[in-house]
Design a protein around this motif. Structure first.
Motif, mmCIF file in Angstrom:
data_model
loop_
_atom_site.group_PDB
_atom_site.id
_atom_site.type_symbol
_atom_site.label_atom_id
_atom_site.label_comp_id
_atom_site.label_asym_id
_atom_site.label_seq_id
_atom_site.Cartn_x
_atom_site.Cartn_y
_atom_site.Cartn_z
ATOM 1 N N MET A 1 22.340 -10.089 -5.948
ATOM 2 C CA MET A 1 22.323 -8.843 -6.711
ATOM 3 C C MET A 1 21.209 -7.941 -6.175
ATOM 4 N N PRO A 2 21.496 -6.671 -5.864
ATOM 5 C CA PRO A 2 20.439 -5.777 -5.367
ATOM 6 C C PRO A 2 19.286 -5.664 -6.358
ATOM 7 N N VAL A 3 18.091 -5.569 -5.839
ATOM 8 C CA VAL A 3 16.904 -5.487 -6.693
ATOM 9 C C VAL A 3 16.838 -4.120 -7.370
ATOM 10 N N GLN A 4 16.697 -4.139 -8.685
ATOM 11 C CA GLN A 4 16.604 -2.899 -9.451
ATOM 12 C C GLN A 4 15.217 -2.678 -10.050
ATOM 13 N N ALA A 5 14.391 -3.709 -10.116
ATOM 14 C CA ALA A 5 13.054 -3.568 -10.697
ATOM 15 C C ALA A 5 12.163 -4.702 -10.208
ATOM 16 N N ARG A 97 2.508 1.042 -4.030
ATOM 17 C CA ARG A 97 3.541 0.923 -2.999
ATOM 18 C C ARG A 97 4.890 0.546 -3.606
ATOM 19 N N MET A 98 4.876 -0.426 -4.502
ATOM 20 C CA MET A 98 6.134 -0.892 -5.062
ATOM 21 C C MET A 98 6.690 0.064 -6.109
ATOM 22 N N ALA A 99 5.825 0.837 -6.776
ATOM 23 C CA ALA A 99 6.300 1.828 -7.747
ATOM 24 C C ALA A 99 7.088 2.941 -7.070
ATOM 25 N N GLU A 100 6.804 3.179 -5.805
ATOM 26 C CA GLU A 100 7.569 4.187 -5.059
ATOM 27 C C GLU A 100 8.943 3.657 -4.655
ATOM 28 N N TYR A 101 9.113 2.359 -4.726
ATOM 29 C CA TYR A 101 10.347 1.710 -4.278
ATOM 30 C C TYR A 101 11.302 1.429 -5.443
ATOM 31 N N ARG A 102 10.778 0.847 -6.516
ATOM 32 C CA ARG A 102 11.600 0.503 -7.664
ATOM 33 C C ARG A 102 10.773 0.621 -8.950
ATOM 34 N N PRO A 103 11.430 0.738 -10.113
ATOM 35 C CA PRO A 103 10.701 0.732 -11.385
ATOM 36 C C PRO A 103 9.912 -0.558 -11.559
ATOM 37 N N LEU A 104 8.755 -0.423 -12.191
ATOM 38 C CA LEU A 104 7.881 -1.583 -12.386
ATOM 39 C C LEU A 104 7.819 -1.996 -13.852
ATOM 40 N N GLY A 105 7.751 -3.314 -14.052
ATOM 41 C CA GLY A 105 7.449 -3.871 -15.354
ATOM 42 C C GLY A 105 6.282 -4.830 -15.232
ATOM 43 N N VAL A 162 12.736 -8.803 -9.378
ATOM 44 C CA VAL A 162 11.878 -9.705 -8.613
ATOM 45 C C VAL A 162 10.535 -9.768 -9.337
ATOM 46 N N ALA A 163 10.064 -10.971 -9.608
ATOM 47 C CA ALA A 163 8.790 -11.168 -10.298
ATOM 48 C C ALA A 163 7.718 -11.594 -9.307
ATOM 49 N N VAL A 164 6.465 -11.263 -9.634
ATOM 50 C CA VAL A 164 5.311 -11.649 -8.817
ATOM 51 C C VAL A 164 4.386 -12.469 -9.702
ATOM 52 N N GLU A 165 4.189 -13.741 -9.346
ATOM 53 C CA GLU A 165 3.449 -14.672 -10.199
ATOM 54 C C GLU A 165 2.495 -15.538 -9.392
ATOM 55 N N ASP A 166 1.497 -16.100 -10.086
ATOM 56 C CA ASP A 166 0.534 -16.981 -9.421
ATOM 57 C C ASP A 166 0.487 -18.378 -9.997
ATOM 58 N N ASP A 207 -0.933 -7.665 0.161
ATOM 59 C CA ASP A 207 -0.482 -6.753 1.209
ATOM 60 C C ASP A 207 0.873 -7.157 1.774
ATOM 61 N N GLU A 208 1.230 -8.440 1.609
ATOM 62 C CA GLU A 208 2.499 -8.934 2.135
ATOM 63 C C GLU A 208 3.686 -8.560 1.256
ATOM 64 N N ILE A 209 3.425 -8.060 0.066
ATOM 65 C CA ILE A 209 4.514 -7.668 -0.837
ATOM 66 C C ILE A 209 4.911 -6.232 -0.506
ATOM 67 N N THR A 210 6.054 -6.086 0.102
ATOM 68 C CA THR A 210 6.525 -4.794 0.598
ATOM 69 C C THR A 210 7.963 -4.567 0.143
ATOM 70 N N PRO A 211 8.419 -3.317 0.203
ATOM 71 C CA PRO A 211 9.834 -3.055 -0.097
ATOM 72 C C PRO A 211 10.778 -3.854 0.798
ATOM 73 N N GLU A 212 10.397 -4.056 2.047
ATOM 74 C CA GLU A 212 11.256 -4.807 2.964
ATOM 75 C C GLU A 212 11.420 -6.251 2.496
ATOM 76 N N LEU A 213 10.307 -6.886 2.081
ATOM 77 C CA LEU A 213 10.377 -8.258 1.580
ATOM 78 C C LEU A 213 11.231 -8.328 0.336
ATOM 79 N N VAL A 214 10.958 -7.462 -0.607
ATOM 80 C CA VAL A 214 11.702 -7.494 -1.873
ATOM 81 C C VAL A 214 13.181 -7.220 -1.639
#
Length: 219
Positions: A1-5, A97-105, A162-166, A207-214
């Motif tokens: 499914m294409p990434v929407q957020a 950077r990511m806010a310019e690519y997709r909506p953020l939560g 796509v979520a970003v977690e530690d 820095d590795e989290i980019t629109p291309e990766l997502v």
């Protein structure tokens, strides 16, 4: 499914606050003659405010209520954030950077007061279209409630996020919600191997989290 957020965690992803949480809660327990167990910090990571306050009041300290624990610990954390929370390298740039690519939560185990304070101090609050504290849902991490709620507020399917977690519990939570997860492990509190295996991709730096990766994760 294409990434929407894209949905970020806060503690341990954007701000280096886990050491502060441990210091403040450990100090609270010690000052009241309680016992801090070897697995306490790991257990607390991801819990909602009612969950960790009840755990401290029930299992670690005698003679206090969960409400008293929550009030005093959050008050001390607010004082620590007064001059700005400890920003992790690349955090502000990653959000921008990511806010310019997709909506953020944002789906965080921090209480609402600290979420708003932290994002305001970082100057990125306007870039998030939806933020959720696990104290606003029934169950904290590792349950998926927080991530499902932020997806609903963003009005996108959880599977399109796509979520970003530690942390281990954060990875479990986002994965249980049906999201692809990017892991950003922290050396001080590395996630359990079985939790890290749930990640679709692991990075060492924001820095590795980019629109291309997502975009690849959603393809």
């Amino acid at each position: 499914m294409p990434v929407q957020a894209i949905v970020f965690d806060l503690d341990g992803v954007l701000i280096d606050s886990e050491p502060l949480w441990e210091e403040v809660r450990r100090g609270y327990v010690s000052a009241r003659g309680g016992r801090w167990l070897p697995d306490t910090q790991e257990r607390l990571m991801g819990m909602s405010t009612p969950e960790w306050a009840d755990y401290i009041a029930t299992d670690l300290v005698e003679g206090v209520t969960a409400d008293e624990v929550a009030y005093e610990v959050i008050d001390q954390m607010s004082q620590r954030y007064a001059d700005g929370p400890p920003l992790l390298p690349g955090a502000r740039e990653a959000v921008q950077r990511m806010a310019e690519y997709r909506p953020l939560g944002l789906a965080s185990s921090s209480p609402r007061a600290l979420i708003d304070l932290a994002l305001g101090k970082l100057g990125v609050e306007a870039l998030f279209r939806a933020t959720v504290s696990t104290e606003e849902v029934d169950r904290g991490k590792p349950e998926p409630d927080g991530y499902l709620t932020v997806a609903a507020r963003l009005e996108v399917p959880a599977g399109a996020c796509v979520a970003v977690e530690d942390s281990a519990n954060g990875l479990r939570s986002a994965h249980a919600a049906g999201m692809a997860v990017i892991a950003v492990p922290r050396e001080a509190h590395p996630p359990a191997p079985e939790a890290l295996d749930l990640a679709a991709h692991t990075v060492r730096h924001l820095d590795e989290i980019t629109p291309e990766l997502v975009g690849r994760l959603g393809s």
